[in-house]
Design an enzyme around this catalytic site. Sequence first.
Site, PDB file in Angstrom:
ATOM      1  N   HIS A  43       1.042  -1.216   0.046  1.00 47.50           N
ATOM      2  CA  HIS A  43      -0.025   0.024  -0.050  1.00 47.50           C
ATOM      3  C   HIS A  43       0.883   1.084   0.062  1.00 47.50           C
ATOM      4  CE1 HIS A  43      -3.830   2.130   1.639  1.00 47.50           C
ATOM      5  NE2 HIS A  43      -3.358   3.014   0.938  1.00 47.50           N
ATOM      6  N   ARG A  45       1.964   4.997   0.034  1.00 47.62           N
ATOM      7  CA  ARG A  45       1.245   6.233  -0.036  1.00 47.62           C
ATOM      8  C   ARG A  45       1.951   7.328  -0.396  1.00 47.62           C
ATOM      9  NH1 ARG A  45      -0.588   3.087   4.258  1.00 47.62           N
ATOM     10  NH2 ARG A  45      -3.040   3.245   4.741  1.00 47.62           N
ATOM     11  N   GLU A  73      -2.534  -1.618  -3.393  1.00 45.49           N
ATOM     12  CA  GLU A  73      -3.637  -0.885  -2.505  1.00 45.49           C
ATOM     13  C   GLU A  73      -3.445   0.535  -2.648  1.00 45.49           C
ATOM     14  OE1 GLU A  73      -4.711  -4.113   0.701  1.00 45.49           O
ATOM     15  OE2 GLU A  73      -3.939  -2.324   1.283  1.00 45.49           O
ATOM     16  N   HIS A 201      -7.502  -6.115   7.599  1.00 43.64           N
ATOM     17  CA  HIS A 201      -7.124  -5.034   8.592  1.00 43.64           C
ATOM     18  C   HIS A 201      -7.220  -5.929   9.853  1.00 43.64           C
ATOM     19  CE1 HIS A 201      -6.127  -0.938   9.034  1.00 43.64           C
ATOM     20  NE2 HIS A 201      -6.486  -0.970  10.345  1.00 43.64           N
TER      21      HIS A 201
END
Length: 257
Positions: A43, A45, A73, A201
Amino acid sequence: MTALSVNLNKIAVLRNSRGGAEPDVLRAGIACLDAGAHGLTVHPRPDARHIREDDVHALAGLCRSRGVEFNVEGNPFAPPRPGYPGLLALCDAVRPAQVTLVPDGDGQLTSDHGFDFTSDGDALRQLVAAYKTLGCRVSVFVDVGDPLVARAASAGADRVELYTGPFAEAFARGDADAALRMAADTARLAQAAGLGVNAGHDLSQANLAEFLARVPGVQEVSIGHALISEALYAGLDATVRAYRHIVDAAVAGRVNA
């Protein structure tokens, strides 16, 4: 079958906290696949606080060479900036098997909510179409209990990923029954609309078996924080093998039920 995808973000957090190249994210990915993980998740960012653009390219190459799934992601609304070309450009470059769209802002410590299909639906439809032109399967992050989860299908998504943070919190309190019923109902709503169901999660060795036993048809679990934390004590190879045992037992249980 429930596939286990290992999220490598926390390996990158540890590396970035010191600088340099250790621990090596690529080496960790190899170890996870050697231990039986079905695929890898990252993921990235925009602030590059853990997984960086170069990690995405390296891990995409690894997954291609092994013939396993690579899942990227990210927030499709986040604009490009120095060091981050934007999620669409990154996926165009590496062509992951799956892209998971997550509505997390820059200031969030971690992903903690799904899309609002009332406000985001039209924009999401256009974005999903863009990712599908790249040949990616598209999954969107959704809240358990969202009565509008079927709108993910109208937006063109192939799957939804159930946000399992509230379930994990309820499980830790010893009161997970209502959360599990809600997750199962949400999964069925999505499946009735033709969507596949992923989950992720705060899933862990402690709560994963019960989740898979109660929530029907989960096709993939993406696990990072708990798995890497547990690996600090037991080792990465042993921990990934333990998770494979859980998901394989869940699949066997469904087949024999």
